[in-house]
Design an enzyme around this catalytic site. Structure first.
Site, PDB file in Angstrom:
ATOM      1  N   CYS A 171      28.882  89.579   3.096  1.00 42.28           N
ATOM      2  CA  CYS A 171      27.710  88.958   3.722  1.00 42.28           C
ATOM      3  C   CYS A 171      26.702  88.556   2.641  1.00 42.28           C
ATOM      4  O   CYS A 171      26.143  87.457   2.676  1.00 42.28           O
ATOM      5  CB  CYS A 171      27.086  89.939   4.709  1.00 42.28           C
ATOM      6  SG  CYS A 171      25.506  89.439   5.381  1.00 42.28           S
ATOM      7  N   TRP A 192      28.000  85.549   0.800  1.00 43.82           N
ATOM      8  CA  TRP A 192      27.908  84.339   1.629  1.00 43.82           C
ATOM      9  C   TRP A 192      26.554  83.665   1.415  1.00 43.82           C
ATOM     10  O   TRP A 192      26.454  82.443   1.418  1.00 43.82           O
ATOM     11  CB  TRP A 192      28.084  84.709   3.113  1.00 43.82           C
ATOM     12  CG  TRP A 192      28.017  83.519   4.027  1.00 43.82           C
ATOM     13  CD1 TRP A 192      29.054  82.725   4.406  1.00 43.82           C
ATOM     14  CD2 TRP A 192      26.841  82.982   4.663  1.00 43.82           C
ATOM     15  NE1 TRP A 192      28.603  81.731   5.237  1.00 43.82           N
ATOM     16  CE2 TRP A 192      27.255  81.863   5.408  1.00 43.82           C
ATOM     17  CE3 TRP A 192      25.498  83.344   4.689  1.00 43.82           C
ATOM     18  CZ2 TRP A 192      26.378  81.098   6.168  1.00 43.82           C
ATOM     19  CZ3 TRP A 192      24.607  82.579   5.433  1.00 43.82           C
ATOM     20  CH2 TRP A 192      25.053  81.470   6.156  1.00 43.82           C
ATOM     21  N   HIS A 193      25.509  84.474   1.190  1.00 45.71           N
ATOM     22  CA  HIS A 193      24.170  83.908   1.036  1.00 45.71           C
ATOM     23  C   HIS A 193      23.997  83.153  -0.271  1.00 45.71           C
ATOM     24  O   HIS A 193      23.078  82.345  -0.403  1.00 45.71           O
ATOM     25  CB  HIS A 193      23.109  85.005   1.150  1.00 45.71           C
ATOM     26  CG  HIS A 193      22.896  85.446   2.573  1.00 45.71           C
ATOM     27  ND1 HIS A 193      23.752  86.308   3.211  1.00 45.71           N
ATOM     28  CD2 HIS A 193      21.960  85.111   3.482  1.00 45.71           C
ATOM     29  CE1 HIS A 193      23.336  86.492   4.447  1.00 45.71           C
ATOM     30  NE2 HIS A 193      22.249  85.778   4.641  1.00 45.71           N
ATOM     31  N   GLY A 194      24.838  83.430  -1.247  1.00 43.60           N
ATOM     32  CA  GLY A 194      24.730  82.695  -2.509  1.00 43.60           C
ATOM     33  C   GLY A 194      25.584  83.353  -3.566  1.00 43.60           C
ATOM     34  O   GLY A 194      25.887  84.547  -3.491  1.00 43.60           O
TER      35      GLY A 194
END
Lengths: 79, 499
Positions: B340, B343-345
């Site tokens: 997770c 996924w954000h960067g």
């Protein structure tokens, strides 16, 4: 129909008072049955009925009716 | 001569410009969207016509920010449309699984190539002696969002949660739908596609709710978030050592509010715009800081992503590790949340932020029984007091983790905490209020609005839906005016406080 044995296993696994479980009841309608306790419910059912689910079978379940059918099919195949 | 220059300018406005995507709070978008609504109304008799119009607009919308990469959307749609069909018609489980695995490799491969290649090169460089040069890879905007939308389709077909879509344009619209392409919600195919086959009806309730969401979204994003970030939060995180611990702590809390207002505000606008076009997107935020545990926070924060990770990552892992009981659950949590974070960067900071969340929840799992025992002994189990306490602790844990998410480097994040713990100077609070009256007012207002009971929100929405169209238009216009005022307001001067 949900069997007494399945119902009791679920209720004791979640440690809740009596709850009316129907075929179309979904896990999120049952108090305490969340994504984290879910695995304990599955483990307790496997232990109680002496069966073993495949991950994919559990992931496909939509409601308690499906779970009952899955338990029944496992019991029939071991007999 | 003048006309030709103006024409060029006009054409340029419609051309791809990486630095100028069509954000919902831009006047260009407002202008184009009104045009779209007009054409949409003209096509009210033709369901297919409306769908083609939305596809064309969505492609233009994407082209505006990512140029010819809009073809990537078409490519992804074609590939997943046929893979989904293939999974559905395959008889053997093995074959279904092989097709699923190849679609996952394709989709994730695309995402990894565009988003993570340079991160991996950086990792290889930090270990090995050979130095690889970073590649010049363009990051197509929203790729994390549309890849996950596409994956939900093939995964749901594999899990037999839905039937395949028969109509390709419908599927293309699902992948490219402009309201949620840039920043979600990551709507599920099983929810969105049926809406395209049903008659499109836009009633008063849709319009009412849509306008309320757009207004509240603009307020959260373009007023609260933008104002407190430029005038306060950015300064703290740029140079934490210039400020006292008191200001740093306020900065951390204000950032928690800012990121919520920014992201949920944008989601609200996206959901509102979709409603005006007759589509229901899934809810994405549900007052997340009201949560009394980190796990509950994730049931209320970025719901479309957290439920995606729950269904397709956490649950399968949890089943695989189930014989390890609580340890297995904890492992599944940590793996899911590390992913997770990534996924954000593509950075260690995001990975660390995700891992922190995973550890918070894993810790809560292991301490659940003793905690419940103590609460029962103290007679406070299920009490309001306990819930307030837990909400306070949860908020602080999440705000703590946000520091790593926001800070420009790990060192900066540590500086923030050093200032808070070794250089607090509580007296600065008293000077802060008169020093930054608007910032203070916005922070207080933002938090009050966040803790308003849900029933009030619903009642307000219903009330607003019943006001006549002209009333809605006036409120919307007033909000747009306010947004322009805030945007053109002079930046608050920086103040040195005495302590």
């Amino acid at each position: 129909m949900i069997s007494e044995k399945l119902k009791n296993t679920i209720i004791s696994s979640l440690d809740i008072d009596d709850f009316d479980l129907k075929d179309d009841t979904t896990a999120d309608e049952v108090p305490g049955w969340d994504s984290l306790s879910h695995v304990n419910v599955i483990l307790d059912i496997e232990k109680e009925f002496k069966i073993r689910f495949k991950s994919i079978e559990v992931l496909k379940l939509k409601n308690i009716g499906d779970l009952q059918k899955l338990v029944d099919s496992k019991l029939n195949s071991t007999n | 001569m003048f006309t030709s220059i103006d024409l060029n300018k006009l054409i340029n406005l419609f051309k791809y410009d990486q630095t100028d995507p069509l954000l919902f709070n831009s006047s260009m978008f407002l202008f184009l969207f009104l045009g779209l609504l007009f054409l949409y109304q003209l096509l009210s008799k033709s369901q297919r016509g409306r769908i083609y119009l939305l596809i064309a607009f969505s492609m233009f919308f994407y082209y505006k920010s990512s140029g010819f990469y809009f073809l990537l959307l078409v490519f992804s749609a074609v590939f997943n449309f046929f893979m989904g069909k293939w999974i559905f018609i395959s008889q053997s489980t093995l074959r279904k699984r092989l097709i699923l695995i190849s679609s996952i490799i394709f989709n994730i491969g695309l995402l990894v190539y565009f988003k993570y290649t340079n991160f991996f090169i950086q990792i290889i460089n930090s270990f090995g002696s050979a130095k690889l040069n970073p590649l010049d890879i363009f990051l197509p905007i929203g790729i994390s969002f549309f890849t996950f939308k596409a994956l939900s389709y093939v995964l749901d077909l594999y899990l037999e949660k839905m039937e395949p879509e028969r109509n390709f344009p419908n599927f293309l619209l699902y992948i490219s739908f402009f309201p949620n392409i840039l920043a979600g919600p990551i709507d599920r195919a099983s929810r969105f596609l049926p809406q395209l086959s049903a008659p499109l009806i836009i009633d008063d309730a849709f319009v009412g709710k849509g306008v309320v969401l757009i207004i509240s979204g603009l307020f959260k994003k373009a007023i609260i978030a933008d104002y407190i970030s430029t005038n306060f939060v950015d300064r703290i995180f740029d140079l934490p050592t210039r400020f006292t611990g008191a200001e740093n702590l306020l900065g951390v809390y204000a950032y928690a509010l800012q990121i919520y207002c920014d992201f949920s505000g944008y989601s609200d606008i996206a959901i509102g715009i979709a409603l005006l076009l007759g589509f229901r997107l899934m809810e994405n935020f549900d007052s997340p800081y009201q949560a009394s545990s980190v796990a509950e926070f994730w049931r209320r924060w970025h719901i479309s992503l957290s439920s995606w990770l729950l269904d397709y990552v956490f649950k399968p892992l949890q089943m695989k590790f189930r014989d390890l009981r609580t340890l297995g659950n904890a492992m599944a949590l940590v793996v899911t949340f590390v992913l997770c974070g990534l996924w954000h960067g593509a950075s260690w900071a995001f990975l660390f932020w995700g891992a922190l969340h995973g550890f918070f929840m894993a810790f809560a799992l292991f301490t659940k029984k003793p905690k419940n025992y103590i609460y029962a002994k103290l007679g406070i189990k299920n009490s309001k007091l306990l819930r307030y306490f837990q909400t306070f602790v949860t908020f602080n844990l999440i705000a703590f983790a946000w520091v790593f998410f926001r800070a420009n480097s790990f060192e900066t994040a540590l500086q923030v905490f050093t200032q808070i713990f070794t250089f607090f100077h509580a007296s600065v609070f008293l000077q802060f209020v008169p020093g930054y009256p608007v910032v203070t007012a916005m922070i207080i207002l933002g938090f009050i609005l966040h803790f308003v009971p849900k029933s009030w929100e619903i009642r307000f929405q219903e009330y607003f839906s019943r006001t006549p169209l002209i009333g809605k238009a006036i409120v919307l216009a007033a909000m747009i005016w306010l947004v322009i005022q805030v945007r053109s307001a002079e930046i608050q001067p920086f103040i040195y406080f005495q302590f």
